[in-house]
Enzyme design. Structure first.
Site, PDB file in Angstrom:
ATOM      1  N   ASP A 171      -4.022 -29.607  77.597  1.00 23.17           N
ATOM      2  CA  ASP A 171      -2.640 -30.080  77.524  1.00 23.17           C
ATOM      3  C   ASP A 171      -1.945 -29.528  76.266  1.00 23.17           C
ATOM      4  O   ASP A 171      -0.786 -29.117  76.319  1.00 23.17           O
ATOM      5  CB  ASP A 171      -2.621 -31.617  77.529  1.00 23.17           C
ATOM      6  CG  ASP A 171      -1.218 -32.160  77.597  1.00 23.17           C
ATOM      7  OD1 ASP A 171      -0.557 -31.969  78.633  1.00 23.17           O
ATOM      8  OD2 ASP A 171      -0.756 -32.748  76.596  1.00 23.17           O
ATOM      9  N   LYS A 214       1.274 -26.856  76.035  1.00 26.00           N
ATOM     10  CA  LYS A 214       2.477 -27.049  75.215  1.00 26.00           C
ATOM     11  C   LYS A 214       2.704 -25.828  74.324  1.00 26.00           C
ATOM     12  O   LYS A 214       3.834 -25.326  74.198  1.00 26.00           O
ATOM     13  CB  LYS A 214       2.353 -28.309  74.362  1.00 26.00           C
ATOM     14  CG  LYS A 214       2.420 -29.579  75.187  1.00 26.00           C
ATOM     15  CD  LYS A 214       2.071 -30.803  74.356  1.00 26.00           C
ATOM     16  CE  LYS A 214       2.037 -32.031  75.228  1.00 26.00           C
ATOM     17  NZ  LYS A 214       1.482 -33.214  74.611  1.00 26.00           N
TER      18      LYS A 214
HETATM   19  N1  NAI Z   1       2.982 -39.705  79.980  1.00 24.28           N
HETATM   20  C1  NAI Z   1       3.485 -38.996  78.996  1.00 24.28           C
HETATM   21  O1  NAI Z   1       3.519 -39.419  77.832  1.00 24.28           O
HETATM   22  C2  NAI Z   1       4.050 -37.648  79.267  1.00 24.28           C
HETATM   23  C3  NAI Z   1       3.879 -37.032  80.493  1.00 24.28           C
HETATM   24  N2  NAI Z   1       4.389 -35.782  80.696  1.00 24.28           N
HETATM   25  C4  NAI Z   1       4.187 -35.157  81.999  1.00 24.28           C
HETATM   26  O2  NAI Z   1       4.889 -35.893  82.988  1.00 24.28           O
HETATM   27  C5  NAI Z   1       4.192 -35.847  84.221  1.00 24.28           C
HETATM   28  C6  NAI Z   1       3.978 -37.264  84.727  1.00 24.28           C
HETATM   29  O3  NAI Z   1       3.206 -37.967  83.787  1.00 24.28           O
HETATM   30  P1  NAI Z   1       2.820 -39.505  84.062  1.00 24.28           P
HETATM   31  O4  NAI Z   1       3.941 -40.173  84.757  1.00 24.28           O
HETATM   32  O5  NAI Z   1       2.312 -40.030  82.795  1.00 24.28           O
HETATM   33  O6  NAI Z   1       1.593 -39.316  85.072  1.00 24.28           O
HETATM   34  P2  NAI Z   1       1.158 -40.285  86.269  1.00 24.28           P
HETATM   35  O7  NAI Z   1      -0.232 -39.923  86.613  1.00 24.28           O
HETATM   36  O8  NAI Z   1       1.491 -41.685  85.937  1.00 24.28           O
HETATM   37  O9  NAI Z   1       2.116 -39.828  87.456  1.00 24.28           O
HETATM   38  C7  NAI Z   1       2.009 -38.613  88.107  1.00 24.28           C
HETATM   39  C8  NAI Z   1       2.571 -38.815  89.487  1.00 24.28           C
HETATM   40  O10 NAI Z   1       2.704 -37.546  90.124  1.00 24.28           O
HETATM   41  C9  NAI Z   1       2.556 -37.783  91.503  1.00 24.28           C
HETATM   42  N3  NAI Z   1       2.265 -36.538  92.189  1.00 24.28           N
HETATM   43  C10 NAI Z   1       1.121 -35.813  92.161  1.00 24.28           C
HETATM   44  N4  NAI Z   1       1.259 -34.727  92.957  1.00 24.28           N
HETATM   45  C11 NAI Z   1       2.516 -34.781  93.470  1.00 24.28           C
HETATM   46  C12 NAI Z   1       3.248 -33.955  94.349  1.00 24.28           C
HETATM   47  N5  NAI Z   1       2.701 -32.854  94.862  1.00 24.28           N
HETATM   48  N6  NAI Z   1       4.524 -34.290  94.650  1.00 24.28           N
HETATM   49  C13 NAI Z   1       5.080 -35.406  94.157  1.00 24.28           C
HETATM   50  N7  NAI Z   1       4.425 -36.232  93.321  1.00 24.28           N
HETATM   51  C14 NAI Z   1       3.160 -35.918  93.000  1.00 24.28           C
HETATM   52  C15 NAI Z   1       1.404 -38.787  91.599  1.00 24.28           C
HETATM   53  O11 NAI Z   1       1.492 -39.480  92.814  1.00 24.28           O
HETATM   54  C16 NAI Z   1       1.670 -39.674  90.376  1.00 24.28           C
HETATM   55  O12 NAI Z   1       2.365 -40.826  90.761  1.00 24.28           O
HETATM   56  C17 NAI Z   1       2.876 -35.095  83.966  1.00 24.28           C
HETATM   57  O13 NAI Z   1       3.026 -33.778  84.412  1.00 24.28           O
HETATM   58  C18 NAI Z   1       2.731 -35.144  82.445  1.00 24.28           C
HETATM   59  O14 NAI Z   1       2.091 -34.022  81.924  1.00 24.28           O
HETATM   60  C19 NAI Z   1       5.106 -35.110  79.761  1.00 24.28           C
HETATM   61  C20 NAI Z   1       5.326 -35.676  78.544  1.00 24.28           C
HETATM   62  C21 NAI Z   1       4.775 -36.961  78.179  1.00 24.28           C
HETATM   63  N1  LIG Z   2      -0.769 -36.458  77.613  1.00 21.23           N
HETATM   64  C1  LIG Z   2       0.238 -35.976  76.746  1.00 21.23           C
HETATM   65  C2  LIG Z   2       1.555 -36.575  77.115  1.00 21.23           C
HETATM   66  C3  LIG Z   2       2.676 -35.761  76.678  1.00 21.23           C
HETATM   67  O1  LIG Z   2       2.809 -34.589  77.004  1.00 21.23           O
HETATM   68  C4  LIG Z   2      -0.081 -36.336  75.299  1.00 21.23           C
HETATM   69  O2  LIG Z   2      -0.969 -37.166  75.106  1.00 21.23           O
HETATM   70  O3  LIG Z   2       0.537 -35.787  74.393  1.00 21.23           O
END
Ligand code: NAI
Ligand SMILES: N[C@@H](CC=O)C(=O)O
Length: 376
Positions: free
Chosen positions: A241, A245
């Site tokens: 990850d 970035k």
């Molecule tokens: N949680 C964080 O602090 C941060 C997360 N991100 C990014 O944001 C994205 C979401 O993160 P979270 O919500 O924490 O993860 P999460 O695991 O809670 O949610 C991911 C969602 O994506 C959905 N998904 C998977 N494949 C899919 C598809 N083909 N089409 C539509 N939906 C699909 C899943 O059903 C799941 O609900 C990730 O890519 C992560 O890297 C970026 C910055 C910070």
């Molecule tokens: N999994 C990531 C979420 C943000 O991109 C982190 O821990 O920094």
């Protein structure tokens, strides 16, 4: 004059749901304050999609009704909503929305929002296709920006001059203004010599809590429960990850680097790499002692562990380092990230951006700011 932006959102996990809530709750205020009409056209998860007709999307009561079911405390899935359809493919969802918007003869722009954990092969064609047709895209998902460099270039070129219709602020440092700062520096003809720092909320949290004497397995479970980790925490713990970035920042600087060229250092043993996520989580206590030992060894020298990334003309490096506790990086706490820009103008004192770098709420706020930026 009012501007209309209509969201097609892939991903309804932690970040996706928090964003949905923000938009539903604040759309009237956004319209009043900024003259920007935001509404949802479709929400998509890994199995289902819900296409929302425009009358319903404009109906605040209906949107509140949906939010009451989808909010994290309730946690209903899209498949449980009236009108949900099984997802044929990511691209076909977009095609349906493009057909609908054409038939409405509307001046609105679609904003394809990727808050999913989907692969680049699933999402890159969707995002590039929307951009090619003059619409906008916002990503929190790093994967579509980390596929083959040619795909990145095509997405960038499809998004207009200066990537006008593409935003991905939250892919590096969550809502911290890292990508926008990089763009600002480049647009104003500064020369960026190096970007370095701690880019992982999860690894920052892990390092701080190890310092506080907590067990590795408990810290990782806690980080997952708080929504800091990637869907598979090995993406964080394995350094991938952070590598993504760093790659996104490097590519934004114009460097033609592939993810496979970045060497990462994993903070879990090989023996746990092919397990399912639940099995992996269950076996974490096996490495508690090893990481407690590493942290104790650093502490004996007045140091602490930090996972550090450096992007420079020499390429990308990411890995674990032991740094003095009282250094700028050593003083970081919890999920805070630090991003240090060394540039021609910011020399000898670099520009430093620091603050919370992970978590669904803060990330959703950054995605919303990206969406709104199109209408400003
Ligand atoms: N949680 C964080 O602090 C941060 C997360 N991100 C990014 O944001 C994205 C979401 O993160 P979270 O919500 O924490 O993860 P999460 O695991 O809670 O949610 C991911 C969602 O994506 C959905 N998904 C998977 N494949 C899919 C598809 N083909 N089409 C539509 N939906 C699909 C899943 O059903 C799941 O609900 C990730 O890519 C992560 O890297 C970026 C910055 C910070
Ligand atoms: N999994 C990531 C979420 C943000 O991109 C982190 O821990 O920094």
């Amino acid at each position: 004059m009012s501007k209309f932006y209509e969201i097609v959102q892939y991903g309804m996990g932690g970040v996706g749901r928090a964003l949905f809530g923000l938009v539903v709750q604040h759309a009237p205020e956004i319209k009043e304050r900024l003259g920007i009409n935001l509404r949802y056209r479709a929400i998509v998860d890994s199995t289902h999609a819900l296409h929302i007709d425009l009358n319903s999307a404009m109906n605040q009561q209906y949107m509140q009704y949906l939010w009451a079911r989808l909010k994290p405390e309730v946690g209903e899935r899209i498949s449980e909503q009236t009108g949900a359809v099984q997802k044929p493919s990511e691209l076909s969802i977009l095609a349906t929305e493009l057909d609908r918007i054409r038939s409405e003869d509307s001046a609105a722009k679609l904003v394809v929002v990727d808050t999913s954990g989907a692969s680049d092969s699933a999402m890159t064609p969707v995002l590039t296709s929307a951009l090619r047709q003059g619409h906008c895209a916002v990503l929190a998902n790093k994967r579509p920006l980390c596929g083959p460099i040619e795909d990145f270039r095509q997405m960038a070129s499809a998004s207009g001059l200066g990537m006008a219709r593409l935003r991905y602020e939250t892919t590096a440092g969550a809502a911290l203004p890292v990508v926008s700062t990089l763009r600002m520096l480049l647009d104003s003809f500064d020369q960026i010599n190096e970007i370095s720092g701690c880019f992982s909320g999860t690894l920052g949290y892990l390092a701080t809590e190890l310092e506080n004497g907590r067990k590795y397995s408990e810290i990782v479970a806690d980080a997952k429960a708080q929504g800091y980790t990637e869907p598979d925490p090995r993406d964080d713990l394995g350094g991938v990850d952070v590598a993504r970035k760093a790659l996104i920042l490097a590519r934004s600087l114009g460097m033609g680097i592939e993810l496979s060229e970045v060497t990462v250092e994993a903070l879990y043993p090989d023996s746990l790499s092919s397990l399912s996520v639940p099995e992996f989580m269950a076996r974490l206590p096996e490495v508690d002692e090893y990481y407690a030992g590493l942290a104790a060894k650093a502490a004996e020298k007045g140091e602490t562990l930090r996972y550090i990334a450096i992007v420079s003309g020499k390429g990308l490096t990411v890995g674990l380092q032991s740094v003095p506790k009282d250094s700028q990086i050593g003083r970081l706490r919890g999920t805070d990230n630090i991003v240090v820009f060394k540039t021609r103008r910011y020399d000898p004192n670099p520009m430093v951006i620091q603050g919370r770098g992970a978590g669904p709420e803060v990330t959703a706020s950054g995605v919303l700011a990206d969406i709104i930026s199109f209408g400003r």
